[in-house]
Design an enzyme around this catalytic site. Structure first.
Site, short mmCIF file in Angstrom:
data_model
loop_
_atom_site.label_atom_id
_atom_site.label_comp_id
_atom_site.label_asym_id
_atom_site.label_seq_id
_atom_site.Cartn_x
_atom_site.Cartn_y
_atom_site.Cartn_z
N HIS A 73 0.85 -1.18 0.00
CA HIS A 73 0.00 0.00 0.00
C HIS A 73 0.89 1.24 0.00
O HIS A 73 2.11 1.15 0.16
CB HIS A 73 -0.92 0.01 1.23
CG HIS A 73 -0.20 -0.06 2.54
ND1 HIS A 73 -0.23 -1.16 3.37
CD2 HIS A 73 0.60 0.84 3.15
CE1 HIS A 73 0.51 -0.94 4.43
NE2 HIS A 73 1.04 0.28 4.33
C1 T46 Z 1 3.11 -0.32 7.28
C2 T46 Z 1 3.59 -1.69 7.62
C3 T46 Z 1 5.03 -1.76 8.00
C4 T46 Z 1 -4.54 -1.25 13.28
O1 T46 Z 1 -5.67 -1.46 13.78
N1 T46 Z 1 -3.73 -0.28 13.80
C5 T46 Z 1 -2.50 0.00 13.29
O2 T46 Z 1 -1.80 0.89 13.79
C6 T46 Z 1 -2.06 -0.76 12.15
C7 T46 Z 1 -0.70 -0.49 11.54
C8 T46 Z 1 -2.89 -1.72 11.64
N2 T46 Z 1 -4.11 -1.96 12.20
C9 T46 Z 1 -4.96 -3.02 11.66
C10 T46 Z 1 -5.45 -2.77 10.24
C11 T46 Z 1 -5.59 -4.15 9.66
O3 T46 Z 1 -6.87 -4.65 9.97
O4 T46 Z 1 -4.19 -4.22 11.60
C12 T46 Z 1 -4.56 -4.98 10.44
C13 T46 Z 1 -3.32 -5.29 9.63
O5 T46 Z 1 -2.83 -4.07 9.04
P1 T46 Z 1 -2.10 -4.04 7.63
O6 T46 Z 1 -2.71 -5.05 6.73
O7 T46 Z 1 -2.09 -2.62 7.15
O8 T46 Z 1 -0.63 -4.53 8.05
P2 T46 Z 1 0.70 -4.45 7.21
O9 T46 Z 1 1.73 -5.19 7.97
O10 T46 Z 1 0.48 -4.85 5.80
O11 T46 Z 1 1.10 -2.91 7.21
C14 T46 Z 1 1.43 -2.28 8.44
C15 T46 Z 1 0.96 -0.84 8.43
O12 T46 Z 1 -0.45 -0.81 8.15
C16 T46 Z 1 1.67 -0.02 7.39
O13 T46 Z 1 1.43 1.34 7.64
O14 T46 Z 1 3.85 0.49 6.78
O15 T46 Z 1 2.84 -2.31 8.64
#
Ligand code: T46
Length: 145
Positions: free
Chosen positions: A52
């Site tokens: 993303h």
């Molecule tokens: C990034 C990489 C390194 C939350 O509720 N709070 C938070 O602060 C974050 C980061 C995520 N979430 C929830 C949102 C989704 O339902 O956790 C779930 C997994 O998030 P996401 O699919 O975005 O995870 P990654 O590892 O793909 O990405 C995250 C961060 O979103 C992003 O900003 O840079 O870690």
């Protein structure tokens, strides 16, 4: 729209007991106010995270244990890969950059200092929408270091 990727080498304070790194907000090493800290761990072999871009969020990524690769795509054909494999280095990502985190080693812990609270509206999760945003950006410039 300014796209910035910057590598930081942190100052390590060490003595016979071990090492310590202190990061202060608004310092040369953390150029924004940190509103949120999160970390990725227990990442499965072959998993790709991220995929993303963020509209406004600034992030400083530090692999405090193990290693991983951060793939950055600027949406105009330019792509860069950064290996994070030491806790004394950080990678600042700012601006519209598509990022993917992959090749996590066993036991890797990726710490992220972020400039804002979690807000799903700040995410661009579709690659096509990201390319469109970049194309529409009027003063798109990139800085690396
Ligand atoms: C990034 C990489 C390194 C939350 O509720 N709070 C938070 O602060 C974050 C980061 C995520 N979430 C929830 C949102 C989704 O339902 O956790 C779930 C997994 O998030 P996401 O699919 O975005 O995870 P990654 O590892 O793909 O990405 C995250 C961060 O979103 C992003 O900003 O840079 O870690």
């Amino acid at each position: 729209m300014l796209q910035t990727i910057k590598r930081y080498q942190f100052k390590t304070i060490g003595d016979t007991r071990g090492k310590l790194i202190a990061l202060e907000m608004f310092s040369a090493q953390v150029p924004f106010d940190v509103k949120r800290v999160y970390y990725l761990f227990d990442t499965q072999f072959g998993a790709v995270r991220g995929k993303h871009a963020h509209k406004q969020l600034k992030q400083l990524l530090i692999c405090v244990s193990g290693s991983c690769l951060i793939h950055c795509d600027f949406g105009d054909g330019r792509k860069m890969d950064y290996i994070l494999d030491t806790p004394d280095q950080g990678l600042l990502i700012e601006g519209l950059v598509w990022r993917e985190m992959k090749l996590f080693s066993k036991g890797a812990v990726l710490l992220v200092l972020a400039s804002d609270h979690y807000d799903e509206a700040d995410y661009i999760r579709k690659y096509g929408s990201f390319l469109e945003e970049v194309k529409n950006g009027k003063r798109n410039s990139t800085s690396f270091s």
